[in-house]
Design an enzyme around this catalytic site. Structure first.
Site, mmCIF file in Angstrom:
data_model
loop_
_atom_site.group_PDB
_atom_site.id
_atom_site.type_symbol
_atom_site.label_atom_id
_atom_site.label_comp_id
_atom_site.label_asym_id
_atom_site.label_seq_id
_atom_site.Cartn_x
_atom_site.Cartn_y
_atom_site.Cartn_z
ATOM 1 N N TYR A 168 0.835 -1.205 0.000
ATOM 2 C CA TYR A 168 0.000 0.000 0.000
ATOM 3 C C TYR A 168 0.869 1.253 0.000
ATOM 4 O O TYR A 168 0.678 2.171 -0.803
ATOM 5 C CB TYR A 168 -0.898 -0.034 1.235
ATOM 6 N N LYS A 172 1.369 4.148 -2.992
ATOM 7 C CA LYS A 172 1.107 5.561 -2.706
ATOM 8 C C LYS A 172 2.342 6.420 -3.019
ATOM 9 O O LYS A 172 2.211 7.552 -3.507
ATOM 10 C CB LYS A 172 0.689 5.737 -1.252
#
Length: 623
Positions: A168, A172
């Site tokens: 994740y 990002k």
């Protein structure tokens, strides 16, 4: 203009949509590149699914339209711009941390390729340089491995190098780089907000590993029990839902000249956050609701997963938000206010019979209180001192009420101490890690809001390790003892000193818990002895510097007081000749009596140093 919110049917997406509808108009780029304000004619909530009922009735009617599809589908992203003139994008759609770790391919498809599809669709749209606001996360940074360049206690800022520890976070970080390059090229006007964990989220828990930081408030308020996979003392950076939405909107609305002036090409900022533990949120919730509501709250149970707790505990929480502040974001965050905001925005989420206390006045008259702060108040000497102070008025100034501020790492033991205190004294329980400068700052901010002053500080929190020869002593054990026994005492004393100097009537007393070990060490006690020896020097320095301000400082060197730290004395502790010997102990109640005596002295008198010990312990002649 058309406004597109990916992840628009999620919690933040719907909150953001409601605020946009209230605003009615948003900033945009005109044909000549100048800033203009245009009415919002279309508001698209793009998401993979629609909940049975949206959070707010106004989202069920034009100009709002729910459009279902996945941003991992390039054609779906392009369709969001079909027929649009001026448009803006709030890109919130993403696979969150827990699901991202479980499904690597899905996380890359949605978070990375989905961002690329949205940026390309915005670039190729008919809109003149669309504004594109990215929701990023602090997960772009990681800590926890022994060789990491970034450690949990380090201050992090917008300039900190991306080093994610999750898929994740990696996606990002890639999304931020793409946003900034598309902006540099002039394809879009990109701006980004790194959001910490947002609390309190309404509805069902999401797939984030830190969703329990909402759960320990949301579920109890609804009357439901919940179980935490994290320890109650794990600290984590959070922000409120109102702060998150206002940050996203502010980033969108700022003129491009201001963005260029403050951010340049690095167009992503950490938004304001506050580090809290689950225990602190529980305690804040109990302060927000009325005492009669406590029995209606659901219970929080802890079944900690140590690996998960360690992972979350490794996340940096000391966040420098100076660029966000320079852009106009507010830094004032308070756990109680975050909970009140949730209750005010979602009153239907509260169980029947749960009611809120009226908001506290800005500050009671400072002179109406005599306030004693006790650290390490959850057990041992600290608990005994709190109970003894609650039983006496000798330390309370005439014409004022006594108040106790109880501080420790865990909320539950503090509540037990408060419950054991005698009636007639006000109590404030504040769970805090006193080795963390920010948490000490928040502690004294809470004292200031509640009472406006502090008159007596008993610097009692401390720790030790089992006897360890100096040759075998590790740096981790050294820092653990010195940070808790000395650095935390310094931080608390410094903050107390500042408040005592500023308040009216000014002045106060700081009592440091020393030890006979300061100059009579036991074998294998280097970190403890060093910390207590240094405490003696700290006490003398504070006493000297405090004379001009009416601040007295003294120290009690305790010897063999009953506590968890002295339990080994019942079976034998090392002596100077290498033997083990059972040693007698004194009662914590007698230790508390000594603290009460010092606390009761007028400020024109001081006990600089006092030794209180078990009468027949082997002290005189030791070492």
């Amino acid at each position: 203009m058309r406004v597109i919110i990916t992840g628009g049917c999620g919690f933040l997406g719907q909150l953001l949509a409601r605020q946009i509808l209230l605003a009615e108009r948003l900033a945009s780029h005109g044909a000549d590149g100048e800033d203009v304000e245009l009415p919002v004619r279309e508001l698209l909530l793009a998401d993979v699914s629609r909940p049975p009922r949206l959070l707010f009735p106004q989202l069920e009617a034009p100009p709002v339209r729910v459009v279902l599809g996945s941003i991992a589908d390039r054609e779906f992203c392009e369709s969001l711009f079909d027929g649009a003139g001026a448009c803006s994008v709030f890109h919130l759609g993403a696979i969150l941390s827990g699901q991202g770790e479980a499904d690597f391919d899905l996380c890359l498809d949605v978070n990375l390729r989905g961002t690329m599809h949205m940026l390309e669709a915005a670039r190729r749209s008919a809109a003149p340089r669309p504004r594109f606001v990215l929701s990023s996360a602090g997960a772009t940074l990681g800590a926890g491995a022994p060789t990491d360049f970034l450690r949990r206690d380090d201050a992090v800022a917008d300039h900190s190098r991306a080093a994610p520890h999750t898929t994740y976070g990696a996606t990002k970080a890639c999304a931020e780089l793409l946003l900034q390059d598309y902006s540099r090229k002039g394809f879009v006007d990109g701006r980004g907000c790194r959001l910490p964990t947002v609390i309190v989220r309404a509805g069902a828990p999401n797939s984030a590993t830190t969703s329990i930081f909402s759960g320990v408030v949301r579920e109890p308020l609804s009357g439901q029990d919940t179980t935490s996979p994290l320890r109650e003392d794990v600290s984590h950076a959070v922000t409120g839902h109102r702060t998150a939405v206002s940050a996203l909107l502010l980033m969108h609305q700022l003129p491009v000249e201001r963005i260029d002036e403050v951010l340049g090409f690095d167009r992503v900022v950490f938004i304001p956050s506050v580090a809290v533990t689950l225990g602190q949120l529980e305690e804040a919730l109990r302060r927000v609701v009325t005492p009669e509501s406590h029995e209606r709250l659901g219970k929080v149970h802890y079944a900690p997963d140590e690996a998960l707790s360690a992972a979350v505990e490794s996340f940096p929480t000391n966040v420098d938000c100076s660029r966000a502040i320079k852009l106009g974001m507010t830094m004032t965050l308070d756990p109680e206010q975050l909970i009140r905001d949730y209750c005010e925005d979602f009153p239907q989420a509260l169980a029947p019979g749960v009611a809120l206390r009226p908001p506290a006045p800005l500050a009671p008259r400072a002179e109406a209180w005599t306030v004693a702060l006790v650290t390490g108040a959850g057990s041992g000497i600290g608990r005994a001192v709190c109970i003894r102070l609650s039983e006496s008025r000798r330390w309370v100034r005439e014409g004022t009420s006594g108040a106790l501020v109880l501080v420790g790492r865990r909320a539950a033991p503090l509540r037990e101490t408060a419950a054991a205190a005698a009636a007639g004294v006000a109590t404030l329980c504040v769970p805090a890690d006193l080795t963390d400068e920010k948490q000490v700052g928040r502690l004294f901010a809470a004292i200031g809001r509640q009472f406006g002053r502090v008159d007596i500080t008993f610097n009692n929190a401390g720790t030790n390790i089992p006897p360890t020869s100096f040759a075998s002593l590790g740096l981790h054990d050294w820092k653990k003892v010195v940070d808790t026994n000395l650095t935390a005492a310094f931080l608390v004393a410094r903050a107390s000193f500042a408040m005592m100097c500023a308040q009216q009537p000014h002045g106060g007393r700081i009592i440091n818990n020393g030890s006979v070990s300061a100059d009579r060490p036991r074998p294998g006690s280097a970190p403890y002895t060093a910390s207590k020896h240094a405490m003696t020097g700290l006490t003398k320095s504070i006493s000297l510097d405090g004379r001009a301000h009416g601040v007295a400082c003294g120290q009690i060197d305790f010897g063999n007081v009953e506590s968890a730290m002295t339990a080994q004395m019942s079976v034998g502790v090392p002596q100077a000749d290498g033997s083990l010997k059972v040693e007698s102990k004194m009662s914590v109640h007698d230790a508390a009596e000594a603290v009460l005596y010092m606390a009761s002295l007028p400020l024109n008198a001081n006990v600089l140093n006092m030794t209180v010990m078990a009468n027949d312990m082997p002290f005189v002649g030791r070492g």
